[in-house]
Scaffold this motif. Structure first.
Motif, PDB file in Angstrom:
ATOM      1  N   ASN A  56       0.816  -1.226   0.000  1.00  0.00           N
ATOM      2  CA  ASN A  56       0.000   0.000   0.000  1.00  0.00           C
ATOM      3  C   ASN A  56       0.844   1.269   0.000  1.00  0.00           C
ATOM      4  OD1 ASN A  56      -2.567  -1.297   0.051  1.00  0.00           O
ATOM      5  ND2 ASN A  56      -2.269  -1.728   2.232  1.00  0.00           N
ATOM      6  N   HIS A  57       1.852   1.308  -0.857  1.00  0.00           N
ATOM      7  CA  HIS A  57       2.679   2.500  -0.965  1.00  0.00           C
ATOM      8  C   HIS A  57       2.226   3.369  -2.131  1.00  0.00           C
ATOM      9  CE1 HIS A  57       5.600   1.506   2.159  1.00  0.00           C
ATOM     10  NE2 HIS A  57       5.544   0.258   1.726  1.00  0.00           N
ATOM     11  N   ALA A  58       2.731   4.620  -2.136  1.00  0.00           N
ATOM     12  CA  ALA A  58       2.238   5.608  -3.101  1.00  0.00           C
ATOM     13  C   ALA A  58       2.489   5.186  -4.540  1.00  0.00           C
ATOM     14  CB  ALA A  58       2.895   6.972  -2.816  1.00  0.00           C
ATOM     15  N   ALA A  59       3.695   4.773  -4.853  1.00  0.00           N
ATOM     16  CA  ALA A  59       4.034   4.318  -6.201  1.00  0.00           C
ATOM     17  C   ALA A  59       3.916   2.804  -6.246  1.00  0.00           C
ATOM     18  CB  ALA A  59       5.445   4.763  -6.581  1.00  0.00           C
ATOM     19  N   GLY A  60       2.968   2.311  -7.031  1.00  0.00           N
ATOM     20  CA  GLY A  60       2.696   0.878  -7.022  1.00  0.00           C
ATOM     21  C   GLY A  60       2.987   0.183  -8.336  1.00  0.00           C
ATOM     22  N   PHE A  61       2.121  -0.747  -8.702  1.00  0.00           N
ATOM     23  CA  PHE A  61       2.328  -1.650  -9.829  1.00  0.00           C
ATOM     24  C   PHE A  61       2.500  -0.901 -11.148  1.00  0.00           C
ATOM     25  CE2 PHE A  61       0.309  -4.623 -12.985  1.00  0.00           C
ATOM     26  CZ  PHE A  61       1.344  -5.540 -13.003  1.00  0.00           C
TER      27      PHE A  61
END
Length: 238
Positions: free
Chosen positions: A19-24
């Motif tokens: 659940n971090h700001a920059a994801g997939f």
């Protein structure tokens, strides 16, 4: 370019799972974009090689990617009081750009080894770090109280009764209550830095403090959903 999507996506999945700001999708786009720029730098200007006054430098665009990706990483870094979040995610975005450049340059072995090491660092070493540093980290707690004699002493006593050590305390007077209306009684913000030995002790102490009548609001990362004694609309938040 497909390999860049796969390698960037692997790192992005771990960030998305946490659940971090920059994801997939962010990591895929950064890796794919870096690969495309590297391909452009290496092969996109081949028609100008034989020009008399043209000097080819395949590393020039790559250098701009490494320095320019910082603006995207900076957007993932958040500051909340004394706590800074997003540094690891910003670093992962920067590394993904390097992986994309490696893929674009044909350095496939280095790109795949780097991806493996990044995944080990983000997933396995993260668990090891939390286990190793569990007794050395400080937990930040913000409490707004009614400023009357004995309030601070009662809160400190609760922490002491639950074997929670106060490493640092900042006190800031406040002229308004949490709802924004003028205070009938003066209030004060207390910012505690707590040294954690056992997490359950801190949670128990915060639950007891939140139930006190002089407590207007309490913010903590460990506990959520508690009602404070001084305000029915205030709650402990993540």
């Amino acid at each position: 370019m497909i390999l860049a999507v796969v390698l960037g996506g692997l790192i992005g999945i771990e960030r998305e799972w946490s659940n971090h700001a920059a994801g997939f999708r962010t990591h895929i786009l950064v890796c794919l974009g870096s690969t495309t720029i590297m391909l452009l730098s290496a092969y996109g200007f081949s028609q100008f090689v034989n020009e008399a006054n043209v000097r080819m430098d395949p590393a020039r665009l790559a250098a701009q990617v490494i320095s320019g990706i910082g603006f995207l990483g900076a957007g993932a870094i958040l500051r909340n009081g004394n706590m800074i979040k997003g540094l690891t995610t910003a670093a992962s975005v920067w590394v993904v750009a390097a992986i994309g450049l490696s893929v674009g340059a044909g350095f496939y072995t280095g790109a795949m080894v780097c991806t493996l090491l990044v995944l080990v660092s983000l997933f396995l070493l993260n668990k090891w770090e939390k286990h190793l540093m569990r007794n050395r980290r400080f937990h930040e707690v913000d409490i707004q109280i009614i400023d009357k004699p004995g309030s601070l002493g009662k809160i400190a006593s609760v922490f002491g009764d639950h074997d929670v050590q106060i490493a640092n305390l900042k006190m800031m007077p406040d002229d308004e209550q949490a709802g924004g209306s003028p205070a009938v009684l003066p209030s004060m913000h207390l910012h505690f830095s707590l040294k954690i030995k056992k997490q359950e002790h801190v949670i128990s102490a915060l639950e007891k403090i939140a139930s006190m009548d002089m407590v207007l609001s309490l913010e903590s990362q460990l506990v959520s959903g508690l009602r404070t004694g001084g305000s029915k609309e205030s709650s402990v938040s993540m």
